[in-house]
Design a protein around this motif. Structure first.
Motif, mmCIF file in Angstrom:
data_model
loop_
_atom_site.group_PDB
_atom_site.id
_atom_site.type_symbol
_atom_site.label_atom_id
_atom_site.label_comp_id
_atom_site.label_asym_id
_atom_site.label_seq_id
_atom_site.Cartn_x
_atom_site.Cartn_y
_atom_site.Cartn_z
ATOM 1 N N GLU A 170 6.238 3.985 -9.187
ATOM 2 C CA GLU A 170 6.757 2.949 -10.101
ATOM 3 C C GLU A 170 7.764 2.054 -9.384
ATOM 4 N N ARG A 171 8.608 2.650 -8.551
ATOM 5 C CA ARG A 171 9.644 1.886 -7.846
ATOM 6 C C ARG A 171 9.015 0.961 -6.785
ATOM 7 N N ILE A 172 8.031 1.460 -6.050
ATOM 8 C CA ILE A 172 7.398 0.686 -4.973
ATOM 9 C C ILE A 172 6.468 -0.390 -5.537
ATOM 10 N N VAL B 79 3.703 2.759 9.594
ATOM 11 C CA VAL B 79 4.496 2.926 8.368
ATOM 12 C C VAL B 79 5.658 1.939 8.347
ATOM 13 N N ASP B 80 5.705 1.129 7.285
ATOM 14 C CA ASP B 80 6.822 0.190 7.125
ATOM 15 C C ASP B 80 8.035 0.862 6.497
ATOM 16 N N GLU B 81 7.792 1.733 5.518
ATOM 17 C CA GLU B 81 8.884 2.489 4.894
ATOM 18 C C GLU B 81 8.369 3.862 4.502
ATOM 19 N N VAL C 191 0.839 -1.190 0.000
ATOM 20 C CA VAL C 191 0.000 0.000 0.000
ATOM 21 C C VAL C 191 0.877 1.244 0.000
ATOM 22 N N VAL C 192 0.432 2.268 -0.735
ATOM 23 C CA VAL C 192 1.098 3.573 -0.720
ATOM 24 C C VAL C 192 0.117 4.622 -0.208
ATOM 25 N N ALA C 193 0.617 5.447 0.699
ATOM 26 C CA ALA C 193 -0.080 6.656 1.133
ATOM 27 C C ALA C 193 0.897 7.787 0.881
ATOM 28 N N GLN C 194 0.395 8.926 0.491
ATOM 29 C CA GLN C 194 1.302 10.032 0.195
ATOM 30 C C GLN C 194 0.732 11.328 0.719
ATOM 31 N N GLY C 195 1.633 12.262 0.988
ATOM 32 C CA GLY C 195 1.179 13.559 1.472
ATOM 33 C C GLY C 195 2.344 14.460 1.802
ATOM 34 N N GLY D 85 -3.631 -3.311 3.417
ATOM 35 C CA GLY D 85 -2.661 -4.305 2.968
ATOM 36 C C GLY D 85 -1.734 -4.735 4.083
ATOM 37 N N ASP D 86 -0.627 -5.344 3.660
ATOM 38 C CA ASP D 86 0.344 -5.901 4.604
ATOM 39 C C ASP D 86 1.535 -4.986 4.852
ATOM 40 N N GLU D 87 1.802 -4.094 3.915
ATOM 41 C CA GLU D 87 3.010 -3.266 3.978
ATOM 42 C C GLU D 87 2.663 -1.850 3.528
ATOM 43 N N LEU D 88 2.884 -0.870 4.407
ATOM 44 C CA LEU D 88 2.564 0.518 4.070
ATOM 45 C C LEU D 88 3.826 1.311 3.766
#
Length: 153
Positions: A80-82, A64-66, A4-8, A28-31
């Motif tokens: 794209e990278r994630i 947050v995982d990363e 999962v991606v969250a942005q801000g 998801g499993d990984e944020l």
């Protein structure tokens, strides 16, 4: 594993940001949180804190995982990278889900776009907006946003 991606911008981290990231983590499993570069923040006042400080603060949250810095020129480079399965937008973020989905399709990134739930203040005086935090500081310490903007120029 569902990524999962969250942005801000995550400037002056507050309970609304924490809620957003915790809610995004449930998809998801990984944020992965992407922290916007100052150059990409065009819809509101420039962030007060530098991008690295904002990233480090977001990275310290358990949900947050990363945490990643956004690309200074193309906001889709870290996506794209994630290679996420889901992008979760903040409850009140200005982004249009359909336009993001179209941009993802053009770049052949196969993921869905969701919107996080909102959060109401839990007690009188709780602030859930960076702008409201800045306004309160200025009221209590004297000054105005216009004066702060003049000083920064």
């Amino acid at each position: 594993m569902t990524r999962v991606v969250a942005q801000g911008t995550f400037d002056l981290l507050h309970p609304g940001h924490v809620h957003y990231l915790e809610d995004a983590a449930t998809y998801g499993d990984e944020l992965h949180a992407i922290v916007a570069r100052r150059s990409n923040v065009t819809h509101k006042p420039e962030p007060i804190l530098c991008a690295r400080q904002r990233r480090d603060t977001v990275a310290a949250l358990d949900a947050v995982d990363e945490a990643h810095l956004g690309d200074p020129e193309d906001v889709f480079v870290p996506i794209e990278r994630i290679d996420p399965d889901v992008i979760v937008l903040g409850f009140d973020q200005h982004h249009d889900e359909e336009r993001i989905a179209e941009a993802l399709a053009v770049r052949e990134i196969d993921c869905r776009v969701e919107r996080a739930s909102g959060r109401e203040p839990r007690y009188d005086g709780e602030l859930l907006s960076s702008g409201d935090i800045v306004d309160r500081v200025l009221r209590r310490r004297g000054g105005s946003r216009a004066e702060v903007d003049d000083i920064e120029r």
